[in-house]
Design a protein around this motif. Sequence first.
Motif, PDB file in Angstrom:
ATOM      1  N   ALA A 171      -2.652 -48.465  19.326  1.00  0.00           N
ATOM      2  CA  ALA A 171      -2.662 -47.030  19.573  1.00  0.00           C
ATOM      3  C   ALA A 171      -3.152 -46.767  20.995  1.00  0.00           C
ATOM      4  O   ALA A 171      -3.685 -47.648  21.665  1.00  0.00           O
ATOM      5  CB  ALA A 171      -3.552 -46.331  18.565  1.00  0.00           C
TER       6      ALA A 171
ATOM      7  N   VAL B  31      -3.737 -34.679  14.407  1.00  0.00           N
ATOM      8  CA  VAL B  31      -3.303 -35.935  15.030  1.00  0.00           C
ATOM      9  C   VAL B  31      -3.383 -37.069  14.016  1.00  0.00           C
ATOM     10  O   VAL B  31      -2.480 -37.915  13.934  1.00  0.00           O
ATOM     11  CB  VAL B  31      -4.160 -36.246  16.277  1.00  0.00           C
ATOM     12  CG1 VAL B  31      -3.835 -37.638  16.821  1.00  0.00           C
ATOM     13  CG2 VAL B  31      -3.926 -35.199  17.361  1.00  0.00           C
ATOM     14  N   ASN B  32      -4.428 -37.102  13.221  1.00  0.00           N
ATOM     15  CA  ASN B  32      -4.560 -38.134  12.189  1.00  0.00           C
ATOM     16  C   ASN B  32      -3.455 -38.006  11.136  1.00  0.00           C
ATOM     17  O   ASN B  32      -2.954 -39.020  10.626  1.00  0.00           O
ATOM     18  CB  ASN B  32      -5.936 -38.041  11.524  1.00  0.00           C
ATOM     19  CG  ASN B  32      -7.067 -38.447  12.463  1.00  0.00           C
ATOM     20  OD1 ASN B  32      -6.841 -39.218  13.407  1.00  0.00           O
ATOM     21  ND2 ASN B  32      -8.264 -37.942  12.228  1.00  0.00           N
TER      22      ASN B  32
ATOM     23  N   LEU C  67       3.593 -41.352  10.663  1.00  0.00           N
ATOM     24  CA  LEU C  67       4.301 -42.350  11.455  1.00  0.00           C
ATOM     25  C   LEU C  67       4.156 -43.736  10.831  1.00  0.00           C
ATOM     26  O   LEU C  67       5.123 -44.507  10.769  1.00  0.00           O
ATOM     27  CB  LEU C  67       3.753 -42.347  12.883  1.00  0.00           C
ATOM     28  CG  LEU C  67       4.675 -42.912  13.973  1.00  0.00           C
ATOM     29  CD1 LEU C  67       5.913 -42.050  14.129  1.00  0.00           C
ATOM     30  CD2 LEU C  67       3.931 -43.016  15.299  1.00  0.00           C
ATOM     31  N   ALA C  68       2.974 -44.059  10.357  1.00  0.00           N
ATOM     32  CA  ALA C  68       2.750 -45.356   9.704  1.00  0.00           C
ATOM     33  C   ALA C  68       3.609 -45.496   8.454  1.00  0.00           C
ATOM     34  O   ALA C  68       4.174 -46.556   8.172  1.00  0.00           O
ATOM     35  CB  ALA C  68       1.270 -45.519   9.365  1.00  0.00           C
TER      36      ALA C  68
ATOM     37  N   SER D 189       3.615 -50.644  15.561  1.00  0.00           N
ATOM     38  CA  SER D 189       2.224 -50.719  15.100  1.00  0.00           C
ATOM     39  C   SER D 189       1.373 -51.584  16.005  1.00  0.00           C
ATOM     40  O   SER D 189       0.275 -51.989  15.630  1.00  0.00           O
ATOM     41  CB  SER D 189       2.189 -51.298  13.674  1.00  0.00           C
ATOM     42  OG  SER D 189       2.768 -52.596  13.667  1.00  0.00           O
TER      43      SER D 189
ATOM     44  N   ILE E  98       4.229 -36.643  20.511  1.00  0.00           N
ATOM     45  CA  ILE E  98       4.538 -36.391  19.099  1.00  0.00           C
ATOM     46  C   ILE E  98       5.933 -35.786  18.961  1.00  0.00           C
ATOM     47  O   ILE E  98       6.710 -36.160  18.077  1.00  0.00           O
ATOM     48  CB  ILE E  98       3.460 -35.481  18.477  1.00  0.00           C
ATOM     49  CG1 ILE E  98       2.132 -36.251  18.382  1.00  0.00           C
ATOM     50  CG2 ILE E  98       3.886 -34.984  17.104  1.00  0.00           C
ATOM     51  CD1 ILE E  98       0.969 -35.419  17.891  1.00  0.00           C
TER      52      ILE E  98
ATOM     53  N   GLU F  58      -7.313 -41.516  18.895  1.00  0.00           N
ATOM     54  CA  GLU F  58      -6.208 -42.455  19.057  1.00  0.00           C
ATOM     55  C   GLU F  58      -4.911 -41.842  18.554  1.00  0.00           C
ATOM     56  O   GLU F  58      -4.898 -41.124  17.550  1.00  0.00           O
ATOM     57  CB  GLU F  58      -6.490 -43.756  18.296  1.00  0.00           C
ATOM     58  CG  GLU F  58      -7.593 -44.588  18.913  1.00  0.00           C
ATOM     59  CD  GLU F  58      -7.668 -45.984  18.301  1.00  0.00           C
ATOM     60  OE1 GLU F  58      -7.074 -46.191  17.211  1.00  0.00           O
ATOM     61  OE2 GLU F  58      -8.310 -46.862  18.901  1.00  0.00           O
ATOM     62  N   LEU F  59      -3.829 -42.134  19.268  1.00  0.00           N
ATOM     63  CA  LEU F  59      -2.499 -41.681  18.869  1.00  0.00           C
ATOM     64  C   LEU F  59      -1.608 -42.896  18.660  1.00  0.00           C
ATOM     65  O   LEU F  59      -1.524 -43.774  19.528  1.00  0.00           O
ATOM     66  CB  LEU F  59      -1.895 -40.780  19.946  1.00  0.00           C
ATOM     67  CG  LEU F  59      -0.465 -40.272  19.669  1.00  0.00           C
ATOM     68  CD1 LEU F  59      -0.488 -39.280  18.510  1.00  0.00           C
ATOM     69  CD2 LEU F  59       0.132 -39.620  20.910  1.00  0.00           C
ATOM     70  N   GLN F  60      -0.946 -42.948  17.505  1.00  0.00           N
ATOM     71  CA  GLN F  60      -0.051 -44.052  17.188  1.00  0.00           C
ATOM     72  C   GLN F  60       1.302 -43.869  17.877  1.00  0.00           C
ATOM     73  O   GLN F  60       1.710 -42.753  18.196  1.00  0.00           O
ATOM     74  CB  GLN F  60       0.165 -44.134  15.673  1.00  0.00           C
ATOM     75  CG  GLN F  60      -1.054 -44.586  14.894  1.00  0.00           C
ATOM     76  CD  GLN F  60      -1.361 -46.062  15.089  1.00  0.00           C
ATOM     77  OE1 GLN F  60      -0.453 -46.859  15.266  1.00  0.00           O
ATOM     78  NE2 GLN F  60      -2.638 -46.408  15.068  1.00  0.00           N
ATOM     79  N   TYR F  61       1.995 -44.997  18.060  1.00  0.00           N
ATOM     80  CA  TYR F  61       3.347 -45.010  18.620  1.00  0.00           C
ATOM     81  C   TYR F  61       4.309 -45.553  17.566  1.00  0.00           C
ATOM     82  O   TYR F  61       3.892 -45.988  16.494  1.00  0.00           O
ATOM     83  CB  TYR F  61       3.379 -45.854  19.898  1.00  0.00           C
ATOM     84  CG  TYR F  61       2.897 -45.094  21.112  1.00  0.00           C
ATOM     85  CD1 TYR F  61       3.789 -44.447  21.959  1.00  0.00           C
ATOM     86  CD2 TYR F  61       1.536 -44.995  21.390  1.00  0.00           C
ATOM     87  CE1 TYR F  61       3.356 -43.743  23.071  1.00  0.00           C
ATOM     88  CE2 TYR F  61       1.086 -44.283  22.498  1.00  0.00           C
ATOM     89  CZ  TYR F  61       1.998 -43.657  23.336  1.00  0.00           C
ATOM     90  OH  TYR F  61       1.570 -42.945  24.418  1.00  0.00           O
TER      91      TYR F  61
ATOM     92  N   ASN G 274      -0.409 -39.548  12.647  1.00  0.00           N
ATOM     93  CA  ASN G 274      -0.530 -41.011  12.646  1.00  0.00           C
ATOM     94  C   ASN G 274      -0.201 -41.590  11.272  1.00  0.00           C
ATOM     95  O   ASN G 274       0.479 -42.619  11.164  1.00  0.00           O
ATOM     96  CB  ASN G 274      -1.948 -41.425  13.052  1.00  0.00           C
ATOM     97  CG  ASN G 274      -2.222 -41.207  14.536  1.00  0.00           C
ATOM     98  OD1 ASN G 274      -1.287 -41.093  15.336  1.00  0.00           O
ATOM     99  ND2 ASN G 274      -3.491 -41.147  14.904  1.00  0.00           N
TER     100      ASN G 274
END
Length: 543
Positions: A208, A282-283, A289-290, A205, A232, A199-202, A286
């Motif tokens: 994903a 990737v994690n 970004l969070a 929130s 990214i 999963e990739l976050q945007y 994420n």
Amino acid sequence: MPSMPTTEGRPSFDNMKKRKAPLKMATKTVTITSAPRLVPRLSSSAPISRSIPISESPKPTSNGHSRTTSKPRKSSTPISGSSRQGSKEPVQRIKKDQQSRTKQSSPARYTPLESDKSEGEDDGVDKPRKRTRLEPEKEIDEKRKVRDVQAFSQDDDGGFHMIHAYDIANNKPDEHGRTKYEAFFTALNVEEEECPTIELQYPTSLQAEKYQLVKPTDAADFRPIGEIQENIKFMAAYYLDSASAEKVHSEYGSGIVQKLLSHAKAGKNGKVGHQSQFVELVNQFNALLAEKRRDGTIARKVDQMRRVDLPLVNHIIKNQIYARTVSPRVNLVRQYEGFSDNVYGELLPKFLNKIFEETRLRSDQVFVDLGSGVGNCVLQAALETGCESWGCEMMKNCHALADLQATEFAARCRLWGIKPGRIRLIHGDFLENREIREVLKRADVVLINNQAFTAKLNNSLTQVILDLKEGCQIVSLKPFRSPTHQIKTTNVNDPINVLQVTEKDRFSAMVSWTDDSGYWYLQRKDGRELQAFMERHGGFEKC
């Protein structure tokens, strides 16, 4: 002087050669003075500053414009970047404007991202240099509010429909039993799963996006690994502060993006263990970004925007929305009646961006596209400028694809935290549809891609001009009023007399059906010239 030896009464050739003087080489020294290099001046009026460069974005050439370093352009619509379907038929209708060879666009082809090329592709093509063109400075729309406040609200739980990358790129057999995707990382450790889903976050929130780590068996198809890296980079460039962006895309090559690229290359070359490291990076992104979402950094960055830059617009509409909706069904846009008003061909994003700038389209205005096809122009106007954006399309298949794009457009804007202008896509004849005829009365900019329209339809459209409000701008590829047209007593009742027209250059790579340059026409409804003529000639009855 002794006589020269002869052979049968003639001088000896060998002796003549001996007597011949040796050749002398003349030399000349030339001093060459190189001309000073011209560096284009960058506009200082950009609405936002980006923290890092986006390698996906076109690279500037010496003329201050952009060109990509990807494979030779066959088209410009995606399948995550592939090209729009173009028709050669418009070219056949305007032979006097198209003397050189034209190219057939292919909507199913993929325009490689920079990250895709770095996985081992090299086009090796040197593109021609172009002459310098001065660009007008962009006007800032102070009324535009880009951030979607609701998308950043805790009240929005996120559960909305979207087409995940996993839905169009996975290793499952299709309805014909064919597998279009295979594992990207093939050299695995014992504990590593084949073709894992991540999963990739945007920036918001809300939810994903799911990606399976696969690659296409046809290099022209959508590439999930490449899109992950591009997503990214765009998020770092537009949504993060400088320090955080440096962690993601470092100019010294130590950022998350560079490391992702390194592991992707190693995995592609069959080296063991790089899949897990790719997933871990990737994690890490994420998590970063969070953190930036919680401390308000992302919201503040979006609040600084007064328009959405073309590279980000391109990525959202062309590389994401179009790739998930139109490209998998691209055969539908080929189903049109040849040499009719329904010939399919599109204006490309760079051209639309130019049109919006020239017309100074703003967030408090109304844009209408007559013959809107699959809706790309309508979506770009709403996303880029925030205006109220309408389209009308007669072809059933194109309208069905436009509806799919409109649904995905809403989801993608929420993911990216952007509030676009209101969009409305209508299926029908724009000469007959009551709803579109009513909105035309308050339109500020009307786009008519009439390149392939018949003379009869273009003539009918001149009657629509009478319903437009004073000051409305009409953009077309064929002029409704010729730049050389003059009002006379014999044509005083012609509707085109209420237009003022400017012919403008259309450069290469601006339309889907040809790379050749041409012209486009910016017309404004302005009845002052006609009124002055009528007053000079005793007041003819106005049409």
